[in-house]
Design a protein around this motif. Structure first.
Motif, PDB file in Angstrom:
ATOM      1  N   GLY A  83     107.743  19.135  34.362  1.00  0.00           N
ATOM      2  CA  GLY A  83     107.857  17.784  34.896  1.00  0.00           C
ATOM      3  C   GLY A  83     106.662  17.402  35.742  1.00  0.00           C
ATOM      4  O   GLY A  83     105.574  17.982  35.618  1.00  0.00           O
ATOM      5  N   VAL A  84     106.873  16.424  36.637  1.00  0.00           N
ATOM      6  CA  VAL A  84     105.794  15.938  37.495  1.00  0.00           C
ATOM      7  C   VAL A  84     106.335  15.712  38.907  1.00  0.00           C
ATOM      8  O   VAL A  84     107.537  15.549  39.113  1.00  0.00           O
ATOM      9  CB  VAL A  84     105.190  14.615  36.967  1.00  0.00           C
ATOM     10  CG1 VAL A  84     104.578  14.805  35.591  1.00  0.00           C
ATOM     11  CG2 VAL A  84     106.226  13.494  36.966  1.00  0.00           C
ATOM     12  N   VAL A  85     105.402  15.687  39.857  1.00  0.00           N
ATOM     13  CA  VAL A  85     105.719  15.308  41.235  1.00  0.00           C
ATOM     14  C   VAL A  85     104.782  14.169  41.610  1.00  0.00           C
ATOM     15  O   VAL A  85     103.564  14.261  41.417  1.00  0.00           O
ATOM     16  CB  VAL A  85     105.539  16.486  42.215  1.00  0.00           C
ATOM     17  CG1 VAL A  85     105.831  16.032  43.643  1.00  0.00           C
ATOM     18  CG2 VAL A  85     106.435  17.652  41.826  1.00  0.00           C
ATOM     19  N   LEU A  86     105.339  13.096  42.144  1.00  0.00           N
ATOM     20  CA  LEU A  86     104.536  11.953  42.555  1.00  0.00           C
ATOM     21  C   LEU A  86     103.967  12.156  43.949  1.00  0.00           C
ATOM     22  O   LEU A  86     104.368  13.068  44.674  1.00  0.00           O
ATOM     23  CB  LEU A  86     105.389  10.682  42.518  1.00  0.00           C
ATOM     24  CG  LEU A  86     106.105  10.380  41.206  1.00  0.00           C
ATOM     25  CD1 LEU A  86     106.800   9.026  41.298  1.00  0.00           C
ATOM     26  CD2 LEU A  86     105.155  10.424  40.029  1.00  0.00           C
ATOM     27  N   GLU A  87     103.044  11.290  44.327  1.00  0.00           N
ATOM     28  CA  GLU A  87     102.421  11.394  45.646  1.00  0.00           C
ATOM     29  C   GLU A  87     103.435  11.271  46.772  1.00  0.00           C
ATOM     30  O   GLU A  87     103.259  11.851  47.836  1.00  0.00           O
ATOM     31  CB  GLU A  87     101.334  10.322  45.799  1.00  0.00           C
ATOM     32  CG  GLU A  87      99.979  10.755  45.281  1.00  0.00           C
ATOM     33  CD  GLU A  87      98.873   9.837  45.767  1.00  0.00           C
ATOM     34  OE1 GLU A  87      99.175   8.705  46.209  1.00  0.00           O
ATOM     35  OE2 GLU A  87      97.706  10.257  45.707  1.00  0.00           O
ATOM     36  N   ASP A  88     104.491  10.500  46.541  1.00  0.00           N
ATOM     37  CA  ASP A  88     105.497  10.332  47.597  1.00  0.00           C
ATOM     38  C   ASP A  88     106.509  11.473  47.616  1.00  0.00           C
ATOM     39  O   ASP A  88     107.468  11.456  48.391  1.00  0.00           O
ATOM     40  CB  ASP A  88     106.219   8.992  47.436  1.00  0.00           C
ATOM     41  CG  ASP A  88     107.035   8.895  46.146  1.00  0.00           C
ATOM     42  OD1 ASP A  88     107.106   9.885  45.398  1.00  0.00           O
ATOM     43  OD2 ASP A  88     107.593   7.807  45.884  1.00  0.00           O
TER      44      ASP A  88
END
Length: 202
Positions: free
Chosen positions: A186-191
């Motif tokens: 998956g991914v992790v956003l900046e927030d």
């Protein structure tokens, strides 16, 4: 975020980037029913980087046969969707002062039956007056080359994506692509918001 839906915690596919490539990928996935897909664009608007800043040249004649086929297929797809409004066919001149440099392009133009004109140095200079460099130049003029309307193409791709039910989120910069045991998870956003995904398309 340019979506009425909140960001999910999990999905099947995450697409990073809302330029022409990202939107085209999303639209095609939607066409085939892969609608648990989220497109994430870092900027407030779609298509602000490569899609907006490239020269937008449509070049039907290339040195690679595969590129010629891709250009022809792309032209057919866009013509069927937008008519001819996506392209200002002002013509394209490929030129070189290197002996024999254009031979391969001339061969491919004939092989693929692409309408073109071969210009010697005198003809080239008469048609391209800003060519002031010394030397003996040759040119190939391809009338169907020209400038693409990137905004129109982007708008069409965005419409297809939204109509297929795929969510588009702008202002969502991806900080990290997560992995486990050499597989993308998956991914992790900046927030800090994490989205689990089976596939991540960059």
């Amino acid at each position: 975020m340019n979506s009425n839906e909140p960001l999910p915690d999990s999905t099947d596919v995450v697409i990073i980037g809302g330029g022409i490539a990202g939107l085209a990928t999303a639209a095609q996935l939607g066409r085939f029913g892969v609608t648990r897909t989220v497109l994430l664009e870092a900027e407030p608007m779609l298509g602000e980087h490569s899609s907006a800043n490239n020269a937008a040249i449509y070049r039907p004649l290339e040195e690679s046969d595969a590129a010629i086929v891709l250009a022809a297929r792309s032209c057919g797809v866009l013509d069927s969707a937008l008519g001819t409004s996506w392209l200002r066919a002002c013509g394209l001149v490929l030129m070189s002062g290197e002996r024999g440099r254009l031979d391969g392009l001339r061969y491919r133009a004939q092989q693929w039956d692409l309408f073109h004109e071969y210009w010697d140095d005198a003809k080239l200079r008469s048609r391209v007056p800003f060519l002031t460099a010394e030397g003996n130049f040759k040119g190939i003029f391809v009338p169907m080359g020209g400038e693409m309307d990137v905004d129109r193409i982007l708008g069409h791709m965005e419409q297809l994506t939204r109509e297929s039910g795929i969510a588009i989120h702008t202002g969502c910069r991806v900080r990290e692509i997560t992995t486990k045991d050499s597989s993308v998870t998956g991914v992790v956003l900046e927030d800090g918001h994490a989205i689990e995904a089976d596939k991540v398309v960059i």
